[in-house]
Design a protein around this motif. Structure first.
Motif, PDB file in Angstrom:
ATOM      1  N   SER B  72       0.835  -1.207   0.000  1.00 26.88           N
ATOM      2  CA  SER B  72       0.000   0.000   0.000  1.00 26.88           C
ATOM      3  C   SER B  72       0.865   1.251   0.000  1.00 26.88           C
ATOM      4  CB  SER B  72      -0.917   0.015   1.219  1.00 26.88           C
ATOM      5  OG  SER B  72      -1.801  -1.063   1.174  1.00 26.88           O
ATOM      6  N   ASP B 184      -5.901  -1.007  -4.865  1.00 29.27           N
ATOM      7  CA  ASP B 184      -5.301  -1.602  -3.673  1.00 29.27           C
ATOM      8  C   ASP B 184      -6.235  -2.653  -3.082  1.00 29.27           C
ATOM      9  OD1 ASP B 184      -3.814  -2.224  -1.494  1.00 29.27           O
ATOM     10  OD2 ASP B 184      -3.726  -0.199  -0.658  1.00 29.27           O
ATOM     11  N   GLU B 185      -5.935  -3.904  -3.309  1.00 35.49           N
ATOM     12  CA  GLU B 185      -6.746  -5.025  -2.831  1.00 35.49           C
ATOM     13  C   GLU B 185      -8.241  -4.751  -2.983  1.00 35.49           C
ATOM     14  OE1 GLU B 185      -5.586  -7.057   0.570  1.00 35.49           O
ATOM     15  OE2 GLU B 185      -3.584  -6.188   0.698  1.00 35.49           O
TER      16      GLU B 185
HETATM   17 MG   LIG Z   1      -2.214  -2.668   2.219  1.00 35.06          MG
END
Ligand SMILES: [Mg+2]
Ligand SMILES: Nc1ncnc2c1ncn2[C@@H]1O[C@H](COP(=O)(O)OP(=O)(O)OP(=O)(O)O)[C@@H](O)[C@H]1O
Lengths: 253, 288
Positions: B72, B184-185
């Motif tokens: 991240s 992000d995910e």
């Molecule tokens: Mg992360």
């Protein structure tokens, strides 16, 4: 629908009990008038327009006072929320002032503004400004960071970020603040008008006392209750419900 | 209706051979980037150390690594939401020094605006760009169609399922036609079936738009399912351990044997890093 009928029956029973107690003549009718007499007082008051004028004047005052509170409270709350120094200083001042019953401001207001409209407005503003400020501040602080991140990422910044993200995102809290502010403003206004106020509902209440007219006292009390209830329950509750359902969260307060 | 829409123009642009110089120029270049964080007890954590990588125009790059390895953080740096302690990042040869609309991020929490309708959400970035109402409405509708949500234009966000929300977020970001889209995910919170669907959807949308995408995940199979390349980060400090090219035909399916094979390769190396992470946790716990 069922709840509405329950409510209706309850209030009807209340009036009936009142009438029965009146008929039992425990207290003198001067001190304990019948519901019919109170109703007559209402009709009379509206008939000779004194109540109408009273309501009008009180409404004008609250519109001005509450309006000032909204503008100042929103601005102040925002500033406090966005600046740590202001939070630490003005923020604590606001919190400590909030513990002061608003009518405490009246002596000060009378000394500053004399027996005038301004004194009453001052009390109304002081009564509701703090609630609006505090709720605005916590509303803005509670806006999930992700909205600001997303907004900035989509190209919003400065005034546009404020207008298009921060403000709508904190609206559910702002409405709670406005609702609370309204309640404080209404109470402060009536209290202020009772002590000093030409015309207005608080004044009519005191006039009832001066004339030893219990029916008028109860009639005006009913009127104050009704107006406060309508704005609070009918207006704010519906706005709140609308916003909460739109924003997609269950009612909390 | 001979007017080409933006999407088809973008697709055809992908087929027009750019100059050779441009072909060699990466879309995004990360050069020797490190990021340290100060900890409360005065020391500092090196989240990322000397990361260098290039993202090619139109590429789908996946980044995997154990939890806490700095995925991240790297994404925030590349998107200009954070500044590196040292090193530089370039977008089309220009130094990135702050968030810009050319760099769009879809966070795991999405951050869709509940006070706006689906269409208004997709319009948001265009409105901020100052695009005029009729035009942005048209563009937003195109992107809603692209993610198969045009019939939900006037719904509110809480009325949508998880997968639909993902698609709105995708449309909202794509509508601004960013240079690079970071994710992000994004699918971590979805159930397996919806995730499969989103993989298909994302792969198709990526193909149709030619959008450059950098996709962070901890799910190796997801990374291999989607990426042109999969980059594996090491655990603390985060460095580039290995870059796996994924040369599998598209559209891909999670059950494909080739895909599972590649995923196993990546997973084997990821396991080493996860073990390192676990050991470090234990040694910390022992000290305390
Ligand atoms: Mg992360
Ligand atoms: N703002 C911050 N302040 C201090 N430390 C941070 C900060 N952000 C990240 N870190 C540290 O940097 C390291 C990498 O964090 P990051 O969130 O990038 O990991 P990640 O790979 O995304 O993990 P996950 O897979 O769990 O999301 C972690 O050790 C974390 O503690």
């Amino acid at each position: 629908m069922r709840r509405r009928i329950e409510k209706l029956i309850f209030f009807f029973c209340l009036l009936a009990v009142w009438q029965v107690i009146y008929k039992m003549k425990i207290w003198s009718p001067f001190l304990f008038p019948s519901p019919f007499e109170v109703f007559d007082a209402l009709r009379l008051g509206f008939g000779d327009r004194t109540f109408l004028i009273g309501v009008g004047i009180s409404m004008r005052r609250i519109a001005i006072g509450y309006g000032i509170s909204i503008v100042l409270g929103l601005a102040l709350g925002l500033l406090i929320a966005m600046n740590d120094f202001l939070e630490n200083t003005i923020g604590s001042l606001v919190l400590s002032l909030q513990s002061l019953p608003s009518i405490c401001w009246l002596p000060l207001a009378l000394l500053w503004f004399g027996l005038s409209e301004a004194a009453i407005l001052f009390v109304v503003v002081m009564g509701s400004l703090l609630a609006v400020t505090i709720n605005t501040e916590s509303g803005v602080r509670n806006v999930p960071k992700i909205y600001m991140l997303a907004g900035r990422n989509l190209g919003a910044n400065g005034a546009r970020l404020f207008l298009h993200v921060l403000l709508p995102a904190s609206l559910p809290y702002l409405i709670s603040g406005l609702k609370q502010g309204w309640a404080f403003a209404w109470r402060s206004l009536i209290a202020g008008e009772m002590i000093y106020g030409s015309l207005g509902l608080g004044f009519l209440l005191m006039m009832g006392r001066d004339l030893n007219d219990m029916s008028q006292v109860l009639a005006v009390m009913g009127l104050i209750m009704f107006l406060g209830y309508v704005v609070d329950r009918v207006f704010f509750v519906n706005v709140e419900r609308h916003i909460r359902s739109r924003w997609g969260f269950a009612p909390t307060s | 209706m001979s007017e080409p829409n933006d999407i088809s123009r973008m697709t055809s642009a992908a087929f027009e051979l750019p100059q050779f110089a441009e072909l060699r120029q990466p879309k995004l270049r990360v050069s020797g980037v490190s990021r340290k964080f100060a900890t409360p007890n005065g020391t500092s954590v090196i989240a990322l150390e000397h990361i260098s990588l290039e993202v090619r125009p139109g590429e789908f790059l996946c980044i995997v690594g154990p939890s806490g390895c700095g995925k991240s953080t790297l994404l925030s740096l590349m998107a200009g939401l954070d500044t590196p302690t040292s090193g530089e990042i370039f977008l089309d040869g220009q130094r990135v020094d702050g968030p810009g609309t050319g760099l769009s991020v879809i966070f795991q929490e999405l951050g869709l605006f509940p006070w706006l309708t689906v269409l208004q959400n997709v319009e948001f970035g265009l409105k901020m760009k100052g695009m005029e109402r009729a035009e942005r409405r048209k563009r937003a509708m195109e992107f809603l169609r692209l993610v198969h949500l045009s019939s939900f234009e006037s719904s509110y966000i809480h009325q949508l399922s998880g997968g639909m929300k993902q698609r709105v977020a995708l449309a909202r970001s794509l509508a601004t036609q960013p240079d690079v889209l970071f994710m992000d995910e994004p699918f971590a919170a979805l159930d397996a079936q919806t995730r499969d669907l989103m993989h298909e959807e994302l792969e198709r949308v990526w193909k149709e738009t030619g959008q450059t995408i950098v996709f962070v995940t901890h799910n190796v199979r997801e990374a291999v399912r989607l990426g042109d390349r999969v980059m594996l980060l090491t655990f603390r400090p985060g460095r580039v351990k290995t870059v796996f090219p994924v040369i599998l035909e598209r559209p891909r399916h999670l059950e494909d044997a080739d895909l599972a094979h590649t995923a196993r390769e990546v997973l084997a190396q990821l396991k080493e890093e996860i073990n390192k992470a676990v050991e470090e946790e234990y040694s910390h716990a022992a000290k305390d």
